[in-house]
Design an enzyme around this catalytic site. Sequence first.
Site, PDB file in Angstrom:
ATOM      1  N   GLY A 105       0.827  -1.215   0.000  1.00  0.00           N
ATOM      2  CA  GLY A 105       0.000   0.000   0.000  1.00  0.00           C
ATOM      3  C   GLY A 105       0.859   1.262   0.000  1.00  0.00           C
ATOM      4  O   GLY A 105       2.084   1.204  -0.122  1.00  0.00           O
ATOM      5  N   ILE A 118       1.531   3.888   2.322  1.00  0.00           N
ATOM      6  CA  ILE A 118       2.529   4.135   3.381  1.00  0.00           C
ATOM      7  C   ILE A 118       3.408   2.897   3.560  1.00  0.00           C
ATOM      8  O   ILE A 118       4.612   2.991   3.774  1.00  0.00           O
ATOM      9  CB  ILE A 118       1.847   4.529   4.712  1.00  0.00           C
ATOM     10  N   SER A 173      -4.635   6.717  13.481  1.00  0.00           N
ATOM     11  CA  SER A 173      -4.974   7.947  12.759  1.00  0.00           C
ATOM     12  C   SER A 173      -5.368   9.032  13.737  1.00  0.00           C
ATOM     13  O   SER A 173      -5.926   8.752  14.814  1.00  0.00           O
ATOM     14  CB  SER A 173      -6.155   7.653  11.831  1.00  0.00           C
ATOM     15  N   TYR A 197     -15.163   3.635  10.061  1.00  0.00           N
ATOM     16  CA  TYR A 197     -13.698   3.591   9.878  1.00  0.00           C
ATOM     17  C   TYR A 197     -12.997   4.136  11.126  1.00  0.00           C
ATOM     18  O   TYR A 197     -12.096   3.509  11.683  1.00  0.00           O
ATOM     19  CB  TYR A 197     -13.288   4.409   8.642  1.00  0.00           C
ATOM     20  N   LYS A 218     -10.406   2.302  14.210  1.00  0.00           N
ATOM     21  CA  LYS A 218      -9.078   2.723  14.702  1.00  0.00           C
ATOM     22  C   LYS A 218      -9.108   2.828  16.232  1.00  0.00           C
ATOM     23  O   LYS A 218      -8.187   2.381  16.912  1.00  0.00           O
ATOM     24  CB  LYS A 218      -8.664   4.056  14.074  1.00  0.00           C
ATOM     25  N   ASN A 255      -1.976  13.866   7.995  1.00  0.00           N
ATOM     26  CA  ASN A 255      -2.358  13.643   6.588  1.00  0.00           C
ATOM     27  C   ASN A 255      -1.134  13.327   5.720  1.00  0.00           C
ATOM     28  O   ASN A 255      -0.429  14.263   5.302  1.00  0.00           O
ATOM     29  CB  ASN A 255      -3.081  14.875   6.046  1.00  0.00           C
ATOM     30  N   ASN A 297     -10.603  10.090  -2.796  1.00  0.00           N
ATOM     31  CA  ASN A 297     -11.332  10.820  -1.759  1.00  0.00           C
ATOM     32  C   ASN A 297     -10.466  11.891  -1.114  1.00  0.00           C
ATOM     33  O   ASN A 297     -10.978  12.880  -0.615  1.00  0.00           O
ATOM     34  CB  ASN A 297     -11.791   9.863  -0.662  1.00  0.00           C
ATOM     35  N   ARG A 323      -5.323  21.206   8.053  1.00  0.00           N
ATOM     36  CA  ARG A 323      -4.778  19.875   8.323  1.00  0.00           C
ATOM     37  C   ARG A 323      -3.260  19.961   8.414  1.00  0.00           C
ATOM     38  O   ARG A 323      -2.655  20.926   7.965  1.00  0.00           O
ATOM     39  CB  ARG A 323      -5.125  18.899   7.173  1.00  0.00           C
TER      40      ARG A 323
HETATM   41  N1  UFG Z   1     -10.713  18.380   0.504  1.00  0.00           N
HETATM   42  C1  UFG Z   1     -11.251  19.235  -0.457  1.00  0.00           C
HETATM   43  N2  UFG Z   1     -11.572  18.702  -1.666  1.00  0.00           N
HETATM   44  C2  UFG Z   1     -11.368  17.383  -1.979  1.00  0.00           C
HETATM   45  C3  UFG Z   1     -10.813  16.527  -0.994  1.00  0.00           C
HETATM   46  C4  UFG Z   1     -10.509  17.068   0.242  1.00  0.00           C
HETATM   47  O1  UFG Z   1     -11.459  20.414  -0.219  1.00  0.00           O
HETATM   48  O2  UFG Z   1     -11.686  16.962  -3.108  1.00  0.00           O
HETATM   49  C5  UFG Z   1     -10.379  18.947   1.801  1.00  0.00           C
HETATM   50  C6  UFG Z   1     -11.144  18.311   2.947  1.00  0.00           C
HETATM   51  O3  UFG Z   1     -12.352  18.968   3.153  1.00  0.00           O
HETATM   52  C7  UFG Z   1     -10.156  18.500   4.095  1.00  0.00           C
HETATM   53  C8  UFG Z   1      -8.778  18.442   3.425  1.00  0.00           C
HETATM   54  O4  UFG Z   1      -9.015  18.668   2.046  1.00  0.00           O
HETATM   55  O5  UFG Z   1     -10.297  19.781   4.625  1.00  0.00           O
HETATM   56  C9  UFG Z   1      -8.117  17.091   3.585  1.00  0.00           C
HETATM   57  O6  UFG Z   1      -9.039  16.077   3.190  1.00  0.00           O
HETATM   58  P1  UFG Z   1      -8.600  14.566   3.019  1.00  0.00           P
HETATM   59  O7  UFG Z   1      -9.807  13.794   2.589  1.00  0.00           O
HETATM   60  O8  UFG Z   1      -7.384  14.480   2.167  1.00  0.00           O
HETATM   61  O9  UFG Z   1      -8.147  14.177   4.473  1.00  0.00           O
HETATM   62  P2  UFG Z   1      -8.995  14.157   5.825  1.00  0.00           P
HETATM   63  O10 UFG Z   1      -8.253  15.055   6.761  1.00  0.00           O
HETATM   64  O11 UFG Z   1     -10.414  14.395   5.668  1.00  0.00           O
HETATM   65  O12 UFG Z   1      -8.853  12.624   6.148  1.00  0.00           O
HETATM   66  C10 UFG Z   1      -7.865  12.183   6.941  1.00  0.00           C
HETATM   67  C11 UFG Z   1      -7.502  10.741   6.588  1.00  0.00           C
HETATM   68  C12 UFG Z   1      -8.621   9.815   6.947  1.00  0.00           C
HETATM   69  C13 UFG Z   1      -9.131  10.095   8.334  1.00  0.00           C
HETATM   70  C14 UFG Z   1      -9.526  11.545   8.445  1.00  0.00           C
HETATM   71  C15 UFG Z   1     -10.088  11.923   9.775  1.00  0.00           C
HETATM   72  O13 UFG Z   1      -7.223  10.619   5.207  1.00  0.00           O
HETATM   73  O14 UFG Z   1      -8.108   8.494   6.903  1.00  0.00           O
HETATM   74  O15 UFG Z   1      -8.368  12.315   8.219  1.00  0.00           O
HETATM   75  O16 UFG Z   1     -10.433  13.262   9.812  1.00  0.00           O
HETATM   76  F1  UFG Z   1     -10.190   9.364   8.661  1.00  0.00           F
END
Ligand code: UFG
Length: 344
Positions: free
Chosen positions: A13, A15, A131, A156, A160, A186, A205, A238
């Site tokens: 994967g 990481i 996480s 999910y 964790k 992140n 995502n 983040r």
């Molecule tokens: N974002 C956008 N547009 C996108 C995708 C993300 O604006 O198309 C923003 C999100 O709203 C967030 C930031 O970018 O503010 C980061 O989003 P990510 O989805 O990349 O990461 P997250 O912080 O939401 O997710 C991470 C981990 C997950 C975990 C989560 C918990 O990837 O595994 O933190 O908050 F569950």
Amino acid sequence: MKLNQVIITGGAGYIGSHTVVELIHAGYEPVIIDNFSNSHPRVLDGLERILNRRPQLFEVDCCDETALNGVFESCLQQGNIAGVIHFAAFKAVGESTAEPLQYFRNNIGSTAALLAVMHRHGVGSFVFSSSCTVYGQPEQIPVDEHAPFLPAESPYGYTKQACERLISDAHFAHSELNVTLLRYFNPIGAHPTGLIGELPLGHPNNLIPFLTQATAGLRDPLTVFGNDYPTADGTCVRDYIHVVDLAKAHVAALNWLQDQHHACEALNLGTGNGSTVLQVIQAFETANNIQVPHAIGPRRPGDVTAIYADAKKAKKLIGWECELSLEEALKDAWNWQKKLGETS
Ligand code: UFG
């Protein structure tokens, strides 16, 4: 010569593959367990090109205790097992809401099976891939390891939290078990060679894979999820950490565990700096001299407003801290996306 092996589940994967590289650089012999449920066998080709040899792989489901036992027996014939790093898990927040049973079975089941097999063979060092999601929206940021767990927003996130509890309970019951619970912020970027990186299957995502694919013209413009949060520019904050720095933290944790006698420590792994979504877009544009097509859209349900790490404990305990900048991570992410375009 007896091998100093490390079993690394999910080693194909994102990481995991970067950690395989750093383990070999540190003199360990990684043994990958992966069933390719969310990764691709060609990751092994990238690893072979970086390392000039192909790492050992067992194509096994980590919930299959009998098969795991077979891997441990095979390893023990070749040398010792210095520890286990457990990455293998499902990790899509949205999917976990639609398929909670799969998430519970896979993420918790695999952790229980691994711990049982480790106990049977007297393997004591366990590095767990957790996480910052366990904190939810913490009351204070930067968040340190004392912050309480908040009710999980998704199945999910709950897996964790539940795995951390399961591992802590196993630690109390099994005197040989030494543990680090690594709470990632992140992870972004790719190996500087551009030979391994994040390979999201289908619609990405996370921010950076979507951003690089949109910039490459493979997706619609990036939607910034909300600009009305109480942050500097209204977008979420983040802590983005280069995946190579994160990989090195696993080696530092494993080294530290070798000298412990019944330890169980949670560690935040982040840079200690928060960036907004718009700051990341700006930094990407400057680092790579390219425009990111994007537009502001509505908030994404479940997003926390702001979180970044207090990572002082990791520095103090295992002597690790981030060395690479956000700009380097964004350059490596773009380099990886361009190389993917050449090969696909
Ligand atoms: N974002 C956008 N547009 C996108 C995708 C993300 O604006 O198309 C923003 C999100 O709203 C967030 C930031 O970018 O503010 C980061 O989003 P990510 O989805 O990349 O990461 P997250 O912080 O939401 O997710 C991470 C981990 C997950 C975990 C989560 C918990 O990837 O595994 O933190 O908050 F569950």
